[in-house]
Design an enzyme around this catalytic site. Structure first.
Site, short mmCIF file in Angstrom:
data_model
loop_
_atom_site.label_atom_id
_atom_site.label_comp_id
_atom_site.label_asym_id
_atom_site.label_seq_id
_atom_site.Cartn_x
_atom_site.Cartn_y
_atom_site.Cartn_z
N HIS A 65 -42.17 -3.98 18.34
CA HIS A 65 -42.93 -2.74 18.17
C HIS A 65 -42.59 -1.77 19.31
O HIS A 65 -42.49 -2.20 20.45
CB HIS A 65 -44.43 -3.04 18.19
CG HIS A 65 -45.28 -1.80 18.15
ND1 HIS A 65 -45.52 -1.11 16.98
CD2 HIS A 65 -45.95 -1.14 19.13
CE1 HIS A 65 -46.30 -0.07 17.24
NE2 HIS A 65 -46.57 -0.06 18.54
N ALA A 115 -25.96 11.94 -11.70
CA ALA A 115 -26.99 11.71 -10.68
C ALA A 115 -26.91 10.28 -10.14
O ALA A 115 -27.93 9.63 -9.92
CB ALA A 115 -28.38 11.99 -11.25
N GLU A 118 0.85 -1.19 0.00
CA GLU A 118 0.00 0.00 0.00
C GLU A 118 0.88 1.24 0.00
O GLU A 118 1.75 1.38 0.86
CB GLU A 118 -0.91 0.01 1.22
CG GLU A 118 -1.77 1.26 1.36
CD GLU A 118 -2.63 1.54 0.13
OE1 GLU A 118 -2.46 2.64 -0.46
OE2 GLU A 118 -3.44 0.68 -0.23
N LEU A 126 -3.73 3.02 5.84
CA LEU A 126 -4.42 1.87 5.26
C LEU A 126 -5.90 2.19 5.07
O LEU A 126 -6.39 3.20 5.56
CB LEU A 126 -4.24 0.65 6.18
CG LEU A 126 -2.79 0.19 6.42
CD1 LEU A 126 -2.74 -0.88 7.50
CD2 LEU A 126 -2.17 -0.33 5.13
N GLY A 127 -6.59 1.31 4.38
CA GLY A 127 -8.04 1.48 4.21
C GLY A 127 -8.48 1.88 2.83
O GLY A 127 -9.68 1.86 2.53
N VAL A 172 -24.90 7.60 -7.16
CA VAL A 172 -24.82 7.57 -5.71
C VAL A 172 -23.92 8.67 -5.17
O VAL A 172 -24.32 9.44 -4.27
CB VAL A 172 -24.30 6.19 -5.23
CG1 VAL A 172 -24.11 6.19 -3.72
CG2 VAL A 172 -25.26 5.09 -5.64
N LYS A 220 -19.71 9.70 4.80
CA LYS A 220 -20.77 9.39 5.77
C LYS A 220 -20.68 10.29 6.98
O LYS A 220 -21.70 10.62 7.61
CB LYS A 220 -20.70 7.92 6.19
CG LYS A 220 -20.82 6.92 5.05
CD LYS A 220 -21.95 7.24 4.08
CE LYS A 220 -21.87 6.39 2.83
NZ LYS A 220 -20.95 6.87 1.80
N GLU A 238 -27.58 15.43 -15.41
CA GLU A 238 -27.44 13.99 -15.67
C GLU A 238 -27.71 13.69 -17.14
O GLU A 238 -28.68 14.19 -17.71
CB GLU A 238 -28.40 13.20 -14.78
CG GLU A 238 -28.61 11.76 -15.14
CD GLU A 238 -27.35 10.93 -15.11
OE1 GLU A 238 -27.15 10.14 -16.06
OE2 GLU A 238 -26.56 11.06 -14.16
#
Length: 462
Positions: A441, A177, A31, A36-37, A179, A49, A199
């Protein structure tokens, strides 16, 4: 002498290395990054995210806190601190992979790799010998003719540059358009930017269920995003205060232009295999530049395998992880397996979109006689309490056998809800099996059960 050298430490590569080490192999992983990753942890899934979560919290504070009786000063954005939060999130995850390498006695070979011959991997001036090689070099952003990306300039950027803009722009044009474009577009829309998505196709998020596409676009428009569909981008040019994007509408070939402070090029990704020496080695590539593999992830050269974004199939971190584990098991003399029919896909906007298996269109095209069960989140008490009642669960079952063929969810926690359907599909379950399974529930997961009930005698709360 290594038993295995993995080239690339992204989700596919590091998972492959760890599984191989767990199976008793001596493993090295090449790498070149300082961490890393791979793309996912450093400049992809994880940092995006973090920004999606942070801006969703901002939206909640502005739009819903007072509705719940949470009163206080208007929340403002400190962009520098939000970027710091994103970076801390990345560091925590990449350091975690480094710890796992040490725990499993995996050698991190730092640098760029070239495969000199089967069993010989050159990194820098050193040639490492190995019995097997796995190519897990991932992908890079796909460029667009007529558009020059300069992430350092902060005006015309790709997804990497969009994660680290020096300031929050007042306006942004997103080209594509898919993800990545919609996730990052929604981030900046919540931060106050005027976002326009251009798009080429006539629909957003190509490949997902048509009914979900339409609902998703309606919700994003309500959130402030604008869409120009059926438009072929011709160029993006720098100008004072930003850039100008020129495009032609396919319906009449008329040329249009739009200006913005930032242009995000999100037109997909391509395999990153340059510099490995594959042509000289004799490794066969597809016409789109992917490494050609057989059913056991083996290339055309003995002892050389490939996985993840470098090979055909959906460019998803979890698909790469599955392949990484499977190929490690094959190399260790075991039976590796990936069920490509049950790989979920998730778009982490708010609401989330999740899908697995066949869409309605694909099921009909394949000749299936189908039964569809739908349930709206407006009928789910937990979702309504959280102001997340938009969207629905759509379950597709074979009309004759009741076997689940696919599921498509747009709504709260869709990326988590989809997995009970994945497990059901792995075991060949019927819609009735889901319908007869007790769900706690109040939870949003009850919407999945209701959709399953709708495949039979009918949902209870619809």
């Amino acid at each position: 002498m290594y038993d295995l050298i993995v080239i690339g430490a992204g989700p596919g590569g590091y998972v492959c290395a760890i599984r191989a080490a767990q199976l008793g192999l001596k493993v090295g992983c090449v790498e070149a990054r300082e961490t890393l990753g791979g793309t996912c942890l450093n400049v992809g899934c994880i940092p995006s995210k973090a920004l999606l979560h942070g801006t969703h919290m901002l939206h909640e504070a502005h739009e819903n806190f007072e509705k719940m009786g949470l009163m206080g000063a208007h929340v403002e954005v400190d962009w520098e601190r939000m970027q710091g939060y994103k970076s801390e999130t990345v560091t925590g995850n990449t350091k975690g992979i480094e710890f796992l390498f040490k725990k499993n006695k995996i050698d991190w070979i730092k640098g760029w790799a070239t495969i000199e011959a089967p069993g010989r991997v050159k990194v820098g001036d050193t040639v490492h010998e190995t019995k097997n090689i796995v190519i897990a070099t991932g992908s890079v952003p796909q460029g667009l003719r007529g558009v020059e990306v300069d992430n350092d300039g902060g005006v015309i950027v790709d997804s990497t540059g969009a994660l680290a803009l020096p300031r929050i722009p007042k306006s942004m044009v997103v080209i594509g358009a898919g993800v990545i474009g919609l996730e990052l577009g929604s981030v900046y829309a919540r931060l106050g930017a005027e976002v326009t998505v251009v798009e080429y196709l006539d629909v957003i998020t190509p490949g997902i269920d048509g009914e979900v596409q339409k609902q998703f676009q309606k919700i994003l428009v309500k959130q402030g995003l604008k869409f120009v569909l059926g438009a072929a981008v011709k160029s993006a040019e720098l100008q004072d205060g930003g850039a100008k994007v020129t495009y032609a509408l396919k319906k009449d070939d008329s040329e249009q232009a739009i200006e913005a402070e930032v242009v995000l090029v999100a037109t997909g990704r391509r395999p990153h295999v340059e510099g490995l020496g594959l042509e000289a080695l004799g490794v066969t590539l597809t016409d789109r530049g992917f490494v050609q593999i057989d059913d056991h992830w083996a290339t055309s050269v003995q002892g050389v395998y490939a996985i993840g974004d470098a090979v055909p199939g959906p460019m998803l971190a979890h698909k790469a992880e599955d392949e990484g584990m499977a190929v490690a098991e094959v190399i260790a003399g075991k039976h590796g397996h990936v069920n490509y029919g049950v790989i979920p896909g998730v778009i982490y906007t708010t609401p989330e979109v999740a899908t697995v298996g066949l869409t309605e269109e694909a099921a009909r095209e394949a000749g299936h006689k189908i039964r569809i069960g739908k349930f709206p989140f407006m009928g789910n008490a937990r979702a309504k309490a959280q102001f997340l009642g938009e969207g629905f669960v759509k379950l597709i079952a074979d009309a004759d056998t009741d076997r689940i063929l696919g599921c498509h969810i747009i709504g709260p926690s869709a990326g988590d809800l989809i997995h009970e359907v994945c497990v059901a599909m792995e075991f060949g379950a019927s819609a009735e099996d889901l319908a007869l399974t007790c769900h706690a529930h109040p939870t949003v997961s009850e919407a999945v059960r209701e959709a399953a009930l709708a495949c039979g005698d009918g949902a209870i709360h619809a």
